[in-house]
Design a protein around this motif. Structure first.
Motif, PDB file in Angstrom:
ATOM      1  N   HIS A  22       0.965  -1.235   0.018  1.00 59.80           N
ATOM      2  CA  HIS A  22      -0.159  -0.166  -0.047  1.00 59.80           C
ATOM      3  C   HIS A  22       0.773   1.177  -0.011  1.00 59.80           C
ATOM      4  O   HIS A  22       0.055   2.364  -0.172  1.00 59.80           O
ATOM      5  CB  HIS A  22      -0.860   0.091   1.425  1.00 59.80           C
ATOM      6  N   ALA A  23       2.100   1.242   0.282  1.00 57.24           N
ATOM      7  CA  ALA A  23       3.014   2.456   0.409  1.00 57.24           C
ATOM      8  C   ALA A  23       2.756   3.229  -0.972  1.00 57.24           C
ATOM      9  O   ALA A  23       2.563   4.665  -0.871  1.00 57.24           O
ATOM     10  CB  ALA A  23       4.490   2.016   0.127  1.00 57.24           C
ATOM     11  N   GLY A  24       2.779   2.635  -2.097  1.00 55.55           N
ATOM     12  CA  GLY A  24       2.623   3.462  -3.447  1.00 55.55           C
ATOM     13  C   GLY A  24       1.220   4.183  -3.327  1.00 55.55           C
ATOM     14  O   GLY A  24       1.418   5.429  -3.573  1.00 55.55           O
ATOM     15  N   ARG A  25       0.063   3.621  -2.835  1.00 59.28           N
ATOM     16  CA  ARG A  25      -1.231   4.519  -2.872  1.00 59.28           C
ATOM     17  C   ARG A  25      -1.303   5.396  -1.785  1.00 59.28           C
ATOM     18  O   ARG A  25      -1.558   6.474  -1.927  1.00 59.28           O
ATOM     19  CB  ARG A  25      -2.338   3.427  -2.416  1.00 59.28           C
ATOM     20  N   ILE A  26      -0.355   5.328  -0.524  1.00 65.50           N
ATOM     21  CA  ILE A  26      -0.473   5.976   0.485  1.00 65.50           C
ATOM     22  C   ILE A  26       0.398   7.254   0.273  1.00 65.50           C
ATOM     23  O   ILE A  26      -0.530   8.379   0.247  1.00 65.50           O
ATOM     24  CB  ILE A  26      -0.011   5.562   1.814  1.00 65.50           C
ATOM     25  N   ILE A  27       1.628   7.124  -0.290  1.00 64.77           N
ATOM     26  CA  ILE A  27       2.239   8.228  -0.809  1.00 64.77           C
ATOM     27  C   ILE A  27       1.573   9.218  -1.810  1.00 64.77           C
ATOM     28  O   ILE A  27       1.414  10.426  -1.882  1.00 64.77           O
ATOM     29  CB  ILE A  27       3.581   7.772  -1.070  1.00 64.77           C
ATOM     30  N   GLY A  28       1.186   8.450  -2.901  1.00 64.04           N
ATOM     31  CA  GLY A  28       0.354   9.025  -3.996  1.00 64.04           C
ATOM     32  C   GLY A  28      -0.689   9.929  -3.425  1.00 64.04           C
ATOM     33  O   GLY A  28      -1.093  11.027  -3.851  1.00 64.04           O
ATOM     34  N   SER A  29      -1.355   9.465  -2.457  1.00 61.69           N
ATOM     35  CA  SER A  29      -2.562  10.189  -1.811  1.00 61.69           C
ATOM     36  C   SER A  29      -1.909  11.465  -1.174  1.00 61.69           C
ATOM     37  O   SER A  29      -2.663  12.353  -1.192  1.00 61.69           O
ATOM     38  CB  SER A  29      -3.399   9.264  -1.040  1.00 61.69           C
ATOM     39  N   LEU A  30      -1.170  11.272  -0.250  1.00 67.63           N
ATOM     40  CA  LEU A  30      -0.283  12.254   0.219  1.00 67.63           C
ATOM     41  C   LEU A  30       0.101  13.373  -0.530  1.00 67.63           C
ATOM     42  O   LEU A  30       0.110  14.469  -0.316  1.00 67.63           O
ATOM     43  CB  LEU A  30       0.646  11.725   1.387  1.00 67.63           C
ATOM     44  N   VAL A  31       0.710  12.948  -1.566  1.00 66.85           N
ATOM     45  CA  VAL A  31       1.338  13.824  -2.545  1.00 66.85           C
ATOM     46  C   VAL A  31       0.261  14.688  -3.207  1.00 66.85           C
ATOM     47  O   VAL A  31       0.389  15.879  -3.567  1.00 66.85           O
ATOM     48  CB  VAL A  31       2.321  13.132  -3.773  1.00 66.85           C
TER      49      VAL A  31
END
Lengths: 425, 118
Positions: A22-31
């Protein structure tokens, strides 16, 4: 918790698995919300540290990913507010999000992390970034790999990868590379940049550049996941005209991946001619072929679809000899018109040799390749050696195999080439 | 008679859709477009970009209000439309039932008010 206990290990494992997925999704959402990659990365890092401190091994959070996302999000808001007070320069997006933290329509939306990985993909593959930086960036911020994992996958020193990432992040911040979907005039070219990086990641896994491992399957899997996410996100954004080539890319990767189990036999490289086709993954061949059919129905041909069609022809052939080489040669001909390269010329000549014999193919190969393009190109030397051998010109063939051996960097390939060379003596 | 078909579906559904279903879906739209264009029923139609790209505007007492997003947050969102020419509501309904998203979403059919010419 005592260090090294079973409980701690359970939390470690859960965190690691959650991060990877999920890191990709989390970082994407935060960015997307805060416009700052460094901020997002630090916030997620802090959330992971908090997870290690507070997750109860017997009652872990029901939705671990949402937990990390929520904590990282709150952390980001706190950081932004602090910086606001200290009057540090911040992207406007970050300030807005901090001042209006409920930018989600309803609270339940936080349980499902919004998927903004498409924007991250465009940013990681931005033309202003060096080619060397794009693969590590994609693997770190979209695929969720750690720096050591990326270094291992790319067979590069960890310090080198870390340095490339640091430089790239600085460039992103300093030059104002945004995290958006390019507008309709640019989106096609920018997508080509993304597709190339996904293809490169797959190749890194499939054709190991150096060292002992011929195949590093984790990278292949990461590339497949990226290609799949690309299709899903393009569909969501209604970028319909871009779907066929992305479907083609996914099909190509699946069809190629299907042959993996046969490519290595007790650590030695097995060329296509001698692969045990029973070991090929029929499920992936079927899926890849169906995806290609879907792509072609949308009637926007392109290089990835053509390459996938070639891979599909190999996949459906019962044997090397029964392969539809004529159709493959035709397809390479089409590819040569729209995306010419030394690789295409060599493969086309080879396919033609299977239909018309090695002599005509050799002439065509010499016609279509320039000395500069092919002098350091390993497959050229291997291909030409094969054609020459079939024409009985064994001394010339040996020369090319010697050149190939000098160029090869992978142990299994070198062993294979040496055997071929020895068979000519 | 002219009808506007408003296509409502969950736009996030694509995020978890099997890529093959994605291909099938858009292939089916392509087939629908070609079929209705050939029959002369299709006047125009477009897919719309996701609601994250929407902007909603209103003016009250001379005061302009602009919000980022669609006018209402809903579980299903307007994702596209077709303007068609059909002899009757039943014919329009027959067309609507062929729109791919009708299987998982909903299609609203609205007769267009046609102003008399001249």
């Amino acid at each position: 918790m005592e260090p090294g206990t079973a409980s701690e290990e359970r939390v470690d494992r859960l965190l690691l698995a959650t991060y990877r997925e999920h890191a990709g999704r989390i970082i994407g959402s935060l960015v997307r919300s805060f416009g700052d990659l460094e901020l997002a990365e630090e916030a997620l890092h802090d959330a992971c540290a908090a997870a290690l401190r507070s997750w109860n091994p017997s009652h872990p959070p029901a939705n671990a990913a949402a937990w990390l996302h929520r904590v990282a999000r709150n952390r980001s808001i706190d950081t932004v507010r602090k910086r606001q007070r200290g009057r540090e320069k911040l992207p406007l997006v970050a300030v807005e999000a901090a001042l209006h933290p409920h930018s989600y329509p309803d609270e339940h939306a936080l349980e499902t992390i919004p998927d903004e990985r498409l924007r991250m993909m465009f940013a990681c593959c931005h033309p202003a970034l060096s080619m060397q930086a794009r693969v590590p960036l994609m693997l770190k911020y979209v695929s969720g790999l750690s720096t050591p994992e990326i270094a291992a996958g790319l067979m590069a020193p960890e310090a080198t990868i870390a340095q490339r990432l640091v430089r790239a992040k600085k460039k992103i911040k300093a030059s104002g590379i945004g995290f958006g979907v390019p507008d309709s005039r640019d989106v096609h070219v920018r997508l080509e940049d993304v597709q190339v990086v996904i293809y490169l990641i797959f190749n890194q896994g499939y054709f190991s550049d150096s060292g002992e491992d011929l195949v590093r399957t984790d990278l292949c899997t990461d590339a497949l996941l990226l290609a799949e996410a690309l299709v899903q996100l393009l569909a969501r954004e209604k970028l319909i005209s871009e779907l066929p080539e992305s479907l083609g890319l996914l099909a190509l990767l699946l069809l190629t991946h299907a042959r993996l189990p046969a490519r290595l036999s007790s650590e030695s490289f097995v060329p296509l001619e001698h692969q045990d086709r029973a070991a090929w993954n029929r499920e992936e061949i079927k899926k890849g072929t169906e995806l290609l059919d879907q792509a072609m129905k949308l009637r926007r041909p392109g290089p990835y679809q053509i390459q996938a069609a070639i891979a599909a022809l190999h996949g459906e052939a019962a044997s090397y000899e029964e392969t539809d080489w004529e159709q493959i040669a035709l397809l390479y001909g089409k590819l040569a018109k729209i995306a010419p390269s030394a690789a295409v010329a060599v493969n086309r000549a080879f396919a033609q040799s299977m239909v018309h014999g090695p002599s005509a193919a050799l002439a065509k190969l010499d016609d279509e390749t320039s000395p500069e393009a092919i002098s350091d190109y390993l497959p050229y030397h291997v291909g030409r050696a094969d054609l020459l051998r079939r024409l009985g010109r064994e001394e010339e063939a040996a020369g090319h195999l010697d050149a190939a051996i000098k160029l090869a960097t992978n142990r299994s390939i070198i062993d294979f080439l040496r055997k071929e060379r020895a068979s000519l003596d | 008679m002219k009808y506007l078909m408003l296509i409502y579906s969950d736009e996030t559904a694509y995020e978890s859709m099997d890529p093959q279903k994605v291909g099938e879906m858009f292939g089916a739209y392509q087939a629908f477009n070609e079929e209705t264009a050939k029959s002369g029923q299709l006047l125009s139609g477009h897919a719309l970009k996701p609601t994250a790209t929407a902007t909603t505007v209103s003016v009250r007492d001379g005061k302009r209000m602009v919000t980022d997003g669609p006018f209402a947050e809903t579980k299903e969102q307007l994702g596209g439309y077709y303007l068609v020419e059909c002899a009757s509501l039943d014919e329009a309904r027959g067309l609507a039932e062929k729109i791919p998203d009708v299987k998982t979403g909903r299609v609203e059919i609205r007769p267009v008010v046609e102003m008399p010419q001249g």
